[in-house]
Each structure stands twice: as structure tokens, then as C-alpha cells.
Design an enzyme around this catalytic site. Sequence first.
Site, PDB file in Angstrom:
ATOM      1  N   GLU A 303       1.000  -1.178  -0.177  1.00 28.01           N
ATOM      2  CA  GLU A 303      -0.001   0.106  -0.042  1.00 28.01           C
ATOM      3  C   GLU A 303       0.955   1.162  -0.043  1.00 28.01           C
ATOM      4  OE1 GLU A 303      -3.346   1.192  -0.108  1.00 28.01           O
ATOM      5  OE2 GLU A 303      -2.334   2.831   0.003  1.00 28.01           O
ATOM      6  N   ASP A 329       5.438   2.214  -3.455  1.00 25.24           N
ATOM      7  CA  ASP A 329       4.725   2.435  -4.851  1.00 25.24           C
ATOM      8  C   ASP A 329       4.850   1.431  -5.890  1.00 25.24           C
ATOM      9  OD1 ASP A 329       3.801   3.518  -7.103  1.00 25.24           O
ATOM     10  OD2 ASP A 329       5.088   5.444  -6.905  1.00 25.24           O
ATOM     11  N   ASP A 346      -5.949  -4.464  -7.244  1.00 24.88           N
ATOM     12  CA  ASP A 346      -7.462  -3.648  -7.029  1.00 24.88           C
ATOM     13  C   ASP A 346      -7.312  -2.228  -7.265  1.00 24.88           C
ATOM     14  OD1 ASP A 346     -10.246  -3.217  -6.287  1.00 24.88           O
ATOM     15  OD2 ASP A 346      -9.491  -3.438  -4.152  1.00 24.88           O
ATOM     16  N   CYS A 399     -13.575  -1.130  -9.001  1.00 28.20           N
ATOM     17  CA  CYS A 399     -14.969  -1.182  -8.608  1.00 28.20           C
ATOM     18  C   CYS A 399     -15.676   0.198  -9.408  1.00 28.20           C
ATOM     19  CB  CYS A 399     -15.281  -0.698  -7.187  1.00 28.20           C
ATOM     20  SG  CYS A 399     -14.632   0.813  -6.376  1.00 28.20           S
TER      21      CYS A 399
HETATM   22  C1  SAM Z   1      -9.407   0.372  -4.607  1.00 33.94           C
HETATM   23  S1  SAM Z   1      -8.483   0.698  -3.124  1.00 33.94           S
HETATM   24  C2  SAM Z   1      -7.881  -0.809  -2.662  1.00 33.94           C
HETATM   25  C3  SAM Z   1      -8.955  -1.417  -1.910  1.00 33.94           C
HETATM   26  C4  SAM Z   1      -8.480  -2.644  -1.231  1.00 33.94           C
HETATM   27  N1  SAM Z   1      -8.186  -3.788  -2.177  1.00 33.94           N
HETATM   28  C5  SAM Z   1      -9.599  -3.506  -0.609  1.00 33.94           C
HETATM   29  O1  SAM Z   1     -10.191  -4.309  -0.702  1.00 33.94           O
HETATM   30  O2  SAM Z   1      -9.678  -2.963   0.899  1.00 33.94           O
HETATM   31  C6  SAM Z   1      -6.681   1.147  -3.895  1.00 33.94           C
HETATM   32  C7  SAM Z   1      -5.699   1.454  -3.031  1.00 33.94           C
HETATM   33  O3  SAM Z   1      -4.555   1.583  -3.900  1.00 33.94           O
HETATM   34  C8  SAM Z   1      -3.680   2.411  -3.066  1.00 33.94           C
HETATM   35  N2  SAM Z   1      -2.775   3.145  -4.082  1.00 33.94           N
HETATM   36  C9  SAM Z   1      -2.620   4.149  -4.897  1.00 33.94           C
HETATM   37  N3  SAM Z   1      -1.787   4.232  -5.761  1.00 33.94           N
HETATM   38  C10 SAM Z   1      -0.726   3.217  -5.225  1.00 33.94           C
HETATM   39  C11 SAM Z   1       0.492   2.781  -5.862  1.00 33.94           C
HETATM   40  N4  SAM Z   1       1.152   3.414  -6.683  1.00 33.94           N
HETATM   41  N5  SAM Z   1       0.971   1.766  -5.120  1.00 33.94           N
HETATM   42  C12 SAM Z   1       0.194   1.233  -4.154  1.00 33.94           C
HETATM   43  N6  SAM Z   1      -0.827   1.441  -3.654  1.00 33.94           N
HETATM   44  C13 SAM Z   1      -1.603   2.652  -4.225  1.00 33.94           C
HETATM   45  C14 SAM Z   1      -4.760   3.643  -2.487  1.00 33.94           C
HETATM   46  O4  SAM Z   1      -4.320   4.295  -1.297  1.00 33.94           O
HETATM   47  C15 SAM Z   1      -5.673   2.718  -2.062  1.00 33.94           C
HETATM   48  O5  SAM Z   1      -5.574   2.356  -0.642  1.00 33.94           O
END
Ligand code: SAM
Length: 461
Positions: A303, A329, A346, A399
Site C-alpha cells: 500500500e 509505490d 485492485d 469498482c
Molecule cells: C481500490 S483501493 C484498494 C482496496 C483494497 N484492495 C480493499 O479491498 O480493501 C486502492 C488502493 O491503492 C492505493 N494506491 C494508490 N496508488 C498506489 C500505488 N502507486 N502503489 C500502491 N498502492 C497505491 C490507494 O491508497 C488505495 O488504498
Amino acid sequence: MSGSRQGGRRDAGERADLARTVAFDALRAVNDDEAYANLVLPELLRERGVNARDAAFATELTYGTLRSTGTYDQIVQTCAGRSLADLDPPVIDALRLGAHQLLSTRVPPHAAVSTTVDLVRTHVHEGAAKFANAVLRRVGEQDLDGWAEQLAPPRETDLAGYLAFRHGHPAWIVRAFSDALRGDAEALEAALIADNEPAPVALAVRPGRGDVEELVSAGAQPARWSPYGATLVSGDPGKLAAVRAGRAGVQDEGSQLVTVALSRVEISGPDERWLDMCAGPGGKAALLAGLTAGPGAQLLAVEKHEHRARLVEQALRGDPGEHEVLVADATDPPWPEEDFDRVLLDAPCTGLGALRRRPEARWRRQSADVGPLRRLQISLLDAGIRSVRPGGIVAYVTCSPHLAETVTVVDDVLKSRGDAERVDARPYLPGVPDLGDGPDVQLWPHVHGTDAMYLALLRRK
Ligand SMILES: C[S@@+](CC[C@H](N)C(=O)[O-])C[C@H]1O[C@@H](n2cnc3c(N)ncnc32)[C@H](O)[C@@H]1O
């Protein structure tokens, strides 16, 4: 006798006004302070000690008003004969609340008008209350269909514009849904109507930690397709022992189905290293962690944001398997290429598939958000494919049903890389009807009763 009946009526009236005051305060917090209704409303209900029946009324008023804000604003402006920019924000929110009661509930018109006027008198001043009274009387002169005929574009020439007004969605979202539904007008209207219905409280047990039986004996019903899911028909999920102890969590059945699908795809060779690239707040990671027990795999949950990584840790606390949470990242992975056997991406997205849960979200999102998210999704998917070994599987999940975040992201990445191919995802959601022509799966609230989750399964060549 008659005294006690009158007393009963007065109590009911006072309770109803409490519900309306709470709804009004929730609208003010959402529209003035950018609060989220699903967070601020329960807090207000708790603080003010609102009973269950009035809480249900306050919730309907808050959610219903927020969902159709764009439509009510057009009607209110017409009836006020001036732009909303010329009105006090509390007056605007009260008029929205009044318009909602007049046009979309069974509240008798005189009650809708007088209680709203009282709110304005209390929170603004007498002059504004007189103005609100005049505006709402005009709002109540016709029903929503009548207003649609007068203010919306004609259905025959601009279906998206008409449905946007009639069902309280921004037109760009209606067009995005229409594209994803291949222009099927009947399905489009059903999708918009479903977005305005309250979503059921869906629960998922963490495999190896809890079981569905426990949820069922606490009053939930087994989910239709997810072997780990249950639906809570009424009550507060936070009060269930299984949820409090982390053996289960709140999770839409669509989210469960796409996660379980990834674990079901056959792969040859080792099945030891699983990656969740975008794990916060950890709902899918908790389910995946439980599923690693089958093959005896380890899970790395990644994350980007520290505070969300902490939520992932919380969600995984108590999981008996091997897992690690990493703040990183995922577009620039610190792990070696081809390091994983299964990868869940996701991706961050517009969330247009979960609008029924977040009533204000449709008006906060802008079509301009799609471009930057799409670029991020492409970069993450490219990194996801690099992270999986040949023969391994990547599940790309959003989603959102917006084609610019779903099918065309996958098309573009596959075209640019040439080392991965789609796997038909439908067999990995056994029993789920109406999954279309494949190979990708798009779930819908109006068809499946789930959020509009999208799933593409890709195998590294
Ligand atoms: C759609 S949510 C994921 C929901 C999670 N899979 C769940 O079921 O609880 C997307 C997540 O990706 C994270 N995110 C955004 N950019 C990212 C990156 N470059 N690397 C890793 N995580 C990232 C966001 O902070 C967010 O928490």
C-alpha cells in the site's frame, strides 16, 4: 384518553423533526465541510440518541437528498427564479431536503413544506423561511416526472440527459454506464435506479478464522454465490462478535467474488508467492490471506499510503498464515520481476461502481478524474504483469464499470507488452448468472445486487 393520543401525536412530530434536523445537519457537513455521509450521519445519530425508526427516516432523507442533489438543484433554481449562487448555503440544503420529501417520498406535502420552513426559520431567519415556503410550494406543484418533462432534455433525442435528471446522476456518469452496457437503454435505467437503492450490508468471513455458520446464527443470511459471504438484513454489523473479533468484515459480495476468482485459476508450477499491489484498507487482503492456506502460500500486501497500510495490518491481525505489509509505490516495485505466482491489482479508480454506498460521491467525482486514474491504472497493471512469473496470474479489478478504467486499460497494456493474455474469468465465478460474453466479468447492482466490480484475469506468457 384524548390527551394521551394528542401527546402521542406530539411525540411523533417531535421525533420526525429530530430526524429532519439530523438529516439537515448531515447535509450541511457534507456540502460545507466535504464530510462523507456514511461517516458523519452515524455519528450524529449516536450523539443525539436517535431511535432506530427515526434513524431510518433520517438516513433515507440524507441519502436520498444527496443522491439526487443535481436534479433538486435545477428544480429549486427554477422555482426560486435565481441561481443557487445567490442563496445562503443553509437555505439551499433545506430546500434540497424539502424538494426530496415533496418529490421522492410519501411525506404529505404540507408536512414536507412546514417542517422545512421551520428548519430555515431556526437556522437562518424569518425572511428566509418565507422565501423557502414560497419556493417549496412551487416545487410541489408537479411531480418528478412533470419536472423532468419541463427541465430535462427530451428522452427521445438525449436519453442520457433525460435519465441523468430523472434518476439523479451527472450526465457523464450516465454516458459511461451506457457505454459499458453497450447502449442498452432498459439496462441503463435499471442500473441508475439500482444506484438509488440502499445497498445491503454484506459480510465476509476470513477463511481459516471464521465461518459463515457463525454469521447465520447471528441473524445473517448466506450470500448467494460467495462461499465466504453473508448478508445482514438488519442491525449494526459492528455489534457482531465475529466482526468485533476480526473473524469477519464488511465486504461487498462482488469484491469477494473477484478475489476468490483469482485464487481459483489453475496454474502449473509453484503457487507460493501472492501479491496484493494496492491493499489498503485491506478487505481483499484479509480474504486473500485466508485463501493462501490452501496452497500454503505467503501474501505480500502493498500500500502506498502509510495510514492505509496500518489499516491493512489491522485487517490481517490474527491471520494464521504468513503475510507481510509493505508501504511502497507499486508502480515502481522494490521487489524483483517475476517474483510472484498470483497478483491482485485492485486499482485506484473513480468508484463509479459503488455509488449506492456513497450518496455524495457522484457529484464530487468529475469526468476529468478519469484520465489521471487511467494513466495510473495502466502503469500499475504494467508493473503487475512484470511482477508475475510466466504461467502466473494477474487479476485486474476496479469498482468502476467505466470502459476507460476497465476493458480498454487491459487492451492497451496487453497490446504494449505482448507477454500476457486474457483468461476467461467467468468459470471462476461459478453459479453467478448473466456474466455476458467474457472473457472479462462486469458485475452490476441491477443484475447481481453487488457493486459494479470489474475483473480481468491475465496469464503471463
Ligand atoms: C481500490 S483501493 C484498494 C482496496 C483494497 N484492495 C480493499 O479491498 O480493501 C486502492 C488502493 O491503492 C492505493 N494506491 C494508490 N496508488 C498506489 C500505488 N502507486 N502503489 C500502491 N498502492 C497505491 C490507494 O491508497 C488505495 O488504498
